[in-house]
Scaffold this motif. Structure first.
Motif, PDB file in Angstrom:
ATOM      1  N   LYS A   1      11.308  -8.004   4.298  1.00  0.00           N
ATOM      2  CA  LYS A   1      10.140  -8.568   3.428  1.00  0.00           C
ATOM      3  C   LYS A   1      10.168  -7.465   2.047  1.00  0.00           C
ATOM      4  O   LYS A   1       9.836  -8.189   1.047  1.00  0.00           O
ATOM      5  CB  LYS A   1       8.777  -8.020   4.091  1.00  0.00           C
ATOM      6  CG  LYS A   1       7.746  -8.485   3.715  1.00  0.00           C
ATOM      7  CD  LYS A   1       7.621 -10.082   3.441  1.00  0.00           C
ATOM      8  CE  LYS A   1       6.093 -10.418   2.756  1.00  0.00           C
ATOM      9  NZ  LYS A   1       6.277 -11.701   2.786  1.00  0.00           N
TER      10      LYS A   1
ATOM     11  N   ASN B   1       6.264  -8.806   8.856  1.00  0.00           N
ATOM     12  CA  ASN B   1       5.861  -9.526   7.478  1.00  0.00           C
ATOM     13  C   ASN B   1       5.194  -8.401   6.727  1.00  0.00           C
ATOM     14  O   ASN B   1       4.019  -8.842   6.090  1.00  0.00           O
ATOM     15  CB  ASN B   1       4.885 -10.511   8.020  1.00  0.00           C
ATOM     16  CG  ASN B   1       4.618 -11.599   7.021  1.00  0.00           C
ATOM     17  OD1 ASN B   1       5.324 -11.714   6.140  1.00  0.00           O
ATOM     18  ND2 ASN B   1       3.465 -12.331   6.774  1.00  0.00           N
TER      19      ASN B   1
ATOM     20  N   ASN C   1      12.112  -7.326  10.697  1.00  0.00           N
ATOM     21  CA  ASN C   1      11.444  -8.621  10.587  1.00  0.00           C
ATOM     22  C   ASN C   1       9.970  -8.541  10.091  1.00  0.00           C
ATOM     23  O   ASN C   1       9.412  -9.501  10.529  1.00  0.00           O
ATOM     24  CB  ASN C   1      11.790  -9.441  11.941  1.00  0.00           C
ATOM     25  CG  ASN C   1      13.177  -9.530  12.342  1.00  0.00           C
ATOM     26  OD1 ASN C   1      14.065  -9.850  11.389  1.00  0.00           O
ATOM     27  ND2 ASN C   1      13.607  -9.253  13.441  1.00  0.00           N
TER      28      ASN C   1
ATOM     29  N   SER D   1      12.815  -9.599  -0.118  1.00  0.00           N
ATOM     30  CA  SER D   1      12.172 -10.869  -0.626  1.00  0.00           C
ATOM     31  C   SER D   1      10.970 -10.759  -1.580  1.00  0.00           C
ATOM     32  O   SER D   1      11.041 -11.588  -2.610  1.00  0.00           O
ATOM     33  CB  SER D   1      11.751 -11.676   0.545  1.00  0.00           C
ATOM     34  OG  SER D   1      10.625 -11.091   1.253  1.00  0.00           O
ATOM     35  N   LEU D   2      10.308  -9.505  -1.338  1.00  0.00           N
ATOM     36  CA  LEU D   2       8.997  -9.134  -2.338  1.00  0.00           C
ATOM     37  C   LEU D   2       9.728  -8.671  -3.615  1.00  0.00           C
ATOM     38  O   LEU D   2       9.357  -9.062  -4.686  1.00  0.00           O
ATOM     39  CB  LEU D   2       8.255  -8.153  -1.506  1.00  0.00           C
ATOM     40  CG  LEU D   2       6.838  -7.961  -2.694  1.00  0.00           C
ATOM     41  CD1 LEU D   2       6.030  -8.902  -2.676  1.00  0.00           C
ATOM     42  CD2 LEU D   2       6.430  -6.913  -1.591  1.00  0.00           C
TER      43      LEU D   2
ATOM     44  N   PRO E   1       6.082  -4.991   3.628  1.00  0.00           N
ATOM     45  CA  PRO E   1       7.393  -4.377   3.169  1.00  0.00           C
ATOM     46  C   PRO E   1       7.478  -3.110   3.754  1.00  0.00           C
ATOM     47  O   PRO E   1       6.381  -2.210   3.768  1.00  0.00           O
ATOM     48  CB  PRO E   1       7.067  -4.409   1.733  1.00  0.00           C
ATOM     49  CG  PRO E   1       5.520  -4.700   1.748  1.00  0.00           C
ATOM     50  CD  PRO E   1       5.207  -5.466   2.581  1.00  0.00           C
TER      51      PRO E   1
END
Length: 365
Positions: free
Chosen positions: A232, A214, A212, A235-236, A216
């Protein structure tokens, strides 16, 4: 022997008064001084009128049997002492499930003395209601010869606390080989279980933090294959965890021009040399370039051996874009000042020149 004469005399004397004796162990000494043990039946010998006129002894040489029985008793005594003084909880039950052994360590762990435990139902007295069915099943199977090893037995103390015992349940047999009960040899793993539970909690917390975070975060094993890929990072970069796990990080997610430098950083971390603030590009699933500032940390096993690398990154793509824009603006301004058709100069707080453009140079020489 002198020490045996009184008892032998009494046996013979009783037989002479008409009282027979059976299974008396008579010690006899041979001509060469060797001792024999004879199991004797001493019977009165009578005349025609029924008067006792002597004694007839019918015996069986049990010298060797005595030796075997003596050795067996010695072994049994040794075993009893071993069970009693062992630094492990040992208890036994009979075929009815009642306690027949309860050594010192078991008493120490549970708080129940041997006298309090002997003859009591093990399951009904010392096992919590929630666990009785499973414990009863293990003991019943052992009573039928199906022995269990490394079974976690929850024992409850006199104070109501649970102690976790890693148990080997072994069938107990008599001389004929018939099962007469079960012996349980255990290891108190209560503290070990607590440490393992705490370690699992810490590991679970760490996994949640990684997942979780924030930032990578990725991990590789000693072969360079991805073992961690947090939300992260997904999503990145657009690659899901399932798409990355087990893939070679450098070969699959780093562009050709940076493969060597990234490989060197990871190889250094795998040898114990960690790297901070290493900047390298990662490319998204759609081909977009992301600038990552990375800290590569060695990952170690419980014995201190290197098991991989954890990389904690920061997406500095936007920072780099802003920095590049600022540099471009600064370059444009510098060119504007230098090529302006007007003399431009600048001074600092001390009045010293910091700018002197081309027009100023042309005008003033």
């Amino acid at each position: 022997q002198p020490e045996d004469r009184a008892s032998v005399h009494n046996v013979l004397k009783k037989a002479l008064t008409g009282e027979e004796t059976a299974n008396y162990e008579l010690p006899l000494i041979s001509k060469h001084g060797k001792r024999y043990t004879v199991l004797l039946n001493a019977t009165p010998r009578r005349d025609g009128k029924g008067h006792v006129m002597g004694v007839v002894g019918v015996g069986q040489d049990i010298t060797e049997l005595d030796k075997v029985m003596g050795e067996s008793k010695r072994v049994a005594d040794d075993l009893t002492r071993l069970i009693e003084t062992a630094n492990a909880p040992i208890f036994g039950i009979d075929r009815d499930g009642r306690v027949s052994e309860w050594n010192r360590k078991t008493a120490e762990i549970t708080g129940f003395s041997k006298s309090e435990a002997m003859g009591k139902s093990l399951v009904n007295t010392f096992i919590h209601l929630d666990h009785r069915a499973s414990v009863s099943d293990v003991l019943t199977r052992a009573l039928f010869g199906d022995e269990s090893s490394n079974y976690e037995l929850p024992l409850f103390t006199k104070a109501g606390e649970q102690r976790d015992i890693l148990l080997n349940a072994t069938a107990r047999r008599d001389a004929k080989g018939d099962i007469i009960g079960v012996v349980g040899v255990g290891q108190d793993i209560t503290e070990l279980n607590q440490v393992m539970a705490e370690s699992k909690r810490v590991a679970d917390d760490l996994m949640r933090i990684i997942e979780n975070a924030n930032a990578p975060i990725f991990g590789i094993d000693t072969m360079g294959k991805v073992t961690e890929w947090n939300a992260k990072a997904s999503s990145l970069l657009g690659f899901t965890k399932a798409e990355t796990m087990g893939k070679n990080l450098v070969a699959n997610f780093i562009t050709e021009e940076f493969k060597d430098s990234v490989h060197n950083v990871l190889a250094a971390a795998l040898s114990g040399q960690e790297t901070a603030n290493f900047e390298f590009p990662l490319f998204t699933k759609n081909g977009a370039r992301k600038e990552i500032l990375l800290n590569a940390t060695t990952r170690r096993g419980q014995n201190g051996e290197v098991t991989g690398v954890i990389g904690v990154g920061q997406d500095i793509t936007r920072i780099r874009e802003i920095t590049s824009e600022q540099q471009r603006n600064a370059d444009d301004l510098a060119r504007l000042i230098d090529s302006a058709n007007a003399p431009i100069f600048g001074v600092d707080l001390e009045g010293k020149l910091t700018e002197w453009n081309r027009k100023a140079a042309d005008m003033l020489g």
